[in-house]
Design an enzyme around this catalytic site. Structure first.
Site, PDB file in Angstrom:
ATOM      1  N   ALA A 159      45.727  56.988  -9.090  1.00 12.87           N
ATOM      2  CA  ALA A 159      46.712  56.257  -9.901  1.00 12.87           C
ATOM      3  C   ALA A 159      46.060  55.806 -11.196  1.00 12.87           C
ATOM      4  O   ALA A 159      44.882  55.447 -11.217  1.00 12.87           O
ATOM      5  CB  ALA A 159      47.219  55.044  -9.135  1.00 12.87           C
ATOM      6  N   LYS A 160      46.833  55.830 -12.256  1.00 13.15           N
ATOM      7  CA  LYS A 160      46.336  55.326 -13.534  1.00 13.15           C
ATOM      8  C   LYS A 160      46.712  53.838 -13.587  1.00 13.15           C
ATOM      9  O   LYS A 160      47.618  53.417 -14.302  1.00 13.15           O
ATOM     10  CB  LYS A 160      46.993  56.129 -14.665  1.00 13.15           C
ATOM     11  CG  LYS A 160      46.069  56.397 -15.826  1.00 13.15           C
ATOM     12  CD  LYS A 160      46.662  57.434 -16.755  1.00 13.15           C
ATOM     13  CE  LYS A 160      46.245  57.196 -18.191  1.00 13.15           C
ATOM     14  NZ  LYS A 160      44.811  57.200 -18.435  1.00 13.15           N
TER      15      LYS A 160
END
Ligand code: PPE
Length: 308
Positions: A159-160
């Site tokens: 995930a960013k």
């Protein structure tokens, strides 16, 4: 890097004036860091400004939010349209950087995010070379960070995540304050992971290698995947393989990839000169092809472009 203000920012479905795009100081994400973002570039092409790999970026944003259990109240299609609108209404016909952000807003306090409103913003502005004006020409100086990349059970590395970038900021600060351009981060197992805002490739005996994103705890870079395709089309073999720091010291060429940075050669790692100390021929070929592909000068990569 300084921001050049543009006219309007998309906030929760409405375009607001740049100077009015504000949040409350008690916004949940400002305190606890839960949320996700994307970085996208749009380029001037012979047929008008085009967003590079728009759908892939929007879908990664939605996947990041799935991991964080944040329900985004917009579809992939709606977000893609919103990105195009932001580029268009701001007259960014020369190209720009686009920053979609999903954050938890004002209304709940305490670590528990349940019940906090989900807000989405999309801003765009012209953004120059990420690692300096002469980075592509001369290459950059990298330092292996004393900060390790996240353990996948401490922070979801696919995930960013907004809060995940504290780790990247610490590494960046350490490198820049020591006189380097950028940091390379090792994972908790000591293997090479990625940089603070880029993936990394090495060239050894004419072939390319990059750390496998999920094993290395690195972001699955959209530029990295574009480079894999471009390199294969240019006839180079590309392997995802665990790398150690000595692989970097002994590589013939090293380069980094990312939306903001694009393709930038590495001149040295921990003061060990890479190859001949100037950008190597394979890095050059890939950088040139990427430069042309994003600008619509390579018909075979036209599928990657979405005109606004
Ligand atoms: N790793 C990290 C940690 C990362 O932040 C990026 C993008 C990448 C790899 C490359 O991913 P991709 O853009 O899909 O090829 N970094 C973004 C943010 C940089 C910033 O300083 O902010 C970017 O390049 O937009």
């Amino acid at each position: 890097m300084p921001i050049t203000p543009t006219d309007q920012i998309w906030m929760d479905g409405t375009l607001v004036a740049w100077s009015d795009a504000k949040v409350h100081v008690l916004s949940h994400t400002l305190h606890y860091g839960s949320g996700a973002f994307e970085g996208i570039r749009a380029y001037k092409t012979p047929n008008g400004v085009a967003v590079f790999r728009l759908k892939e970026h929007v879908e990664r944003l939605l996947r990041s939010c799935k991991i964080l259990m944040i329900d985004v109240p917009y579809s992939s299609k709606e977000l893609c349209e919103a990105v195009k609108d932001v580029v268009r209404v701001n007259g960014l016909s020369e190209g720009c950087y686009v920053r979609p952000l999903v954050y938890l807003g004002y209304g709940e306090m305490g670590v528990n995010p349940i019940g906090a409103p989900v807000n989405v913003s999309i801003a765009a502005w012209p953004w120059g070379p990420y690692l300096g004006e002469d980075a592509v020409e001369k290459g950059v100086r990298m330092k292996i960070s004393s900060w390790a990349r996240h353990h996948p059970n401490a922070m979801p590395t696919a995930a960013k995540t907004i809060g995940g970038y504290v780790n990247a900021s610490l590494a960046k600060l350490e490198a820049v304050r020591a006189g380097y351009d950028e940091a390379i981060m090792l994972g908790p197992d000591g293997r090479v992971s990625e940089c603070t805002g880029e993936n990394l490739f090495i060239v050894r005996d004419g072939a390319l290698f990059s750390p496998p994103p999920s094993e290395a705890g690195a972001l699955r870079g959209i530029t990295q995947s574009s480079i894999v395709k471009i390199a294969a089309d240019l006839g180079y073999s590309v392997t995802f393989e665990a790398l150690r720091r000595d692989d970097l010291y002994l590589a013939d060429e090293v380069f980094v990839t990312g939306t903001a940075v694009e393709v930038v050669p590495v001149a040295s790692v921990d003061d060990r000169v890479v190859g001949a100390g100037r950008p190597g021929p394979i890095t050059r070929a890939i950088e040139t092809t990427y430069h042309q592909a994003v600008r619509g000068e390579r018909p075979q990569y036209e599928d990657w472009l979405t005109r606004v």
